[in-house]
Design an enzyme around this catalytic site. Structure first.
Site, short mmCIF file in Angstrom:
data_model
loop_
_atom_site.label_atom_id
_atom_site.label_comp_id
_atom_site.label_asym_id
_atom_site.label_seq_id
_atom_site.Cartn_x
_atom_site.Cartn_y
_atom_site.Cartn_z
N GLY A 12 73.33 76.88 46.24
CA GLY A 12 72.34 76.82 47.30
C GLY A 12 71.40 78.01 47.39
N ASN A 14 68.46 78.27 46.04
CA ASN A 14 67.10 77.74 46.31
C ASN A 14 66.98 77.30 47.76
OD1 ASN A 14 65.18 77.47 43.83
ND2 ASN A 14 67.22 77.11 43.04
N ARG A 66 78.41 53.00 42.58
CA ARG A 66 77.22 53.87 42.59
C ARG A 66 76.16 53.32 43.57
NH1 ARG A 66 77.73 58.99 40.95
NH2 ARG A 66 75.66 59.94 40.77
N ASN A 108 61.39 68.55 42.92
CA ASN A 108 62.55 69.10 42.22
C ASN A 108 62.17 70.44 41.59
OD1 ASN A 108 65.19 69.08 40.93
ND2 ASN A 108 64.10 68.65 39.03
N HIS A 110 63.03 72.80 38.40
CA HIS A 110 63.72 72.78 37.10
C HIS A 110 63.57 74.16 36.48
CE1 HIS A 110 65.44 71.18 33.45
NE2 HIS A 110 64.49 71.81 32.78
N ASP A 147 59.57 61.36 39.75
CA ASP A 147 59.25 59.94 39.53
C ASP A 147 60.50 59.28 38.93
OD1 ASP A 147 57.21 60.48 36.52
OD2 ASP A 147 59.36 60.73 36.91
N ASP A 151 62.67 64.73 35.00
CA ASP A 151 61.78 65.91 34.88
C ASP A 151 60.39 65.52 34.35
OD1 ASP A 151 64.64 67.70 33.56
OD2 ASP A 151 64.01 67.41 35.65
C1 GRF Z 1 69.23 76.58 39.55
O1 GRF Z 1 69.07 77.21 38.30
C2 GRF Z 1 68.30 75.40 39.64
O2 GRF Z 1 67.14 75.55 38.86
C3 GRF Z 1 69.11 74.30 39.08
O3 GRF Z 1 70.40 74.52 39.64
C4 GRF Z 1 70.63 75.94 39.66
C5 GRF Z 1 71.41 76.34 40.89
O4 GRF Z 1 70.59 76.23 41.98
N1 GRF Z 1 68.54 73.02 39.40
P1 GRF Z 1 71.09 76.65 43.48
O5 GRF Z 1 71.58 78.07 43.41
O6 GRF Z 1 72.21 75.72 43.86
O7 GRF Z 1 69.86 76.50 44.32
#
Ligand code: GRF
Length: 207
Positions: A12, A14, A66, A108, A110, A147, A151
């Site tokens: 988490g 981000n 799912r 997203n 990436h 989309d 990616d």
């Molecule tokens: C990050 O490198 C992000 O780019 C990828 O997952 C990793 C962990 O992200 N998608 P976070 O620390 O959980 O935000």
């Protein structure tokens, strides 16, 4: 006020960058209304709770198949009245029914400069392993709209990061997060929350 639902799966960092950016005013006109994780052990859920944000776990393991999991995820997003769905370290493949319900309203992050080192085999450390194996000198991160591909959606922001001698995948991952991900994710949300960008012919343009 743009209502954000943030989907997470892991640490988490981000998400934390978004929380902090809202708090310090780097992001205006937006609020996180829900954090949703497929992983009950995701520290991102702890970060949400510490910030007083609704933290939900919607795990595929709790559903018979799912499709039922996807329906529960869509139901939670609609119940939260999310305007923008933010995939922040989210490892769940977003199903078409959710992409359709939130056209150009899912973003997203990436950890590479798309179209390099992306697609279904590139996630987490695998991205940085690929970067080091290829010997590229510059990598970085990309925020894009989601989309129905992997990616492949319209690119919103990118930020470059130099690869350094002696980098391991872990060291490089951390630098890309610190120098790129945690900068462009909040910036992208602020652009959207303040109606500064739109998508024309599959490309993001400034308004
Ligand atoms: C990050 O490198 C992000 O780019 C990828 O997952 C990793 C962990 O992200 N998608 P976070 O620390 O959980 O935000």
């Amino acid at each position: 006020m743009l209502r954000l639902a943030v989907l997470v799966s892991g640490g988490g960092t981000n998400l934390q960058a978004i929380i902090d950016a809202i708090k310090d005013g780097q992001i205006t006109n937006a609020e996180i209304v829900a954090v949703i994780s497929n992983n009950p052990k995701a520290y991102a859920l702890e970060r949400a709770q510490q910030a007083g944000i609704l933290a939900l776990c919607i795990s595929p393991k709790d559903y018979q198949d799912r499709e039922a999991f996807h329906d529960a995820l869509l139901k939670a997003l609609l119940a939260a009245r999310a305007d923008l769905v933010v995939l922040a370290g989210c490892l769940v493949v977003i199903p078409e029914k959710i992409v359709d319900a939130f056209e150009n309203r899912i973003i997203n992050i990436h950890p590479s400069l798309i179209p390099s080192f992306c697609g279904k085999d590139y996630y987490g450390l695998r991205v940085h392993e690929g970067v080091l194996a290829r010997g590229v000198k510059v990598t970085g991160a990309t925020v894009h709209f989601v989309d129905k591909g992997t990616d492949t959606g319209p690119i919103i922001l990118q930020k470059a990061v130099c690869v350094q001698a002696g980098d391991t995948p872990e060291i490089l991952q951390r630098r890309v997060m610190e120098e790129a991900e945690w900068v462009i994710m909040p910036k992208a949300i602020d652009l959207i929350a303040n109606n500064k960008i739109t998508v024309v012919d599959g490309k993001v343009v400034e308004i």
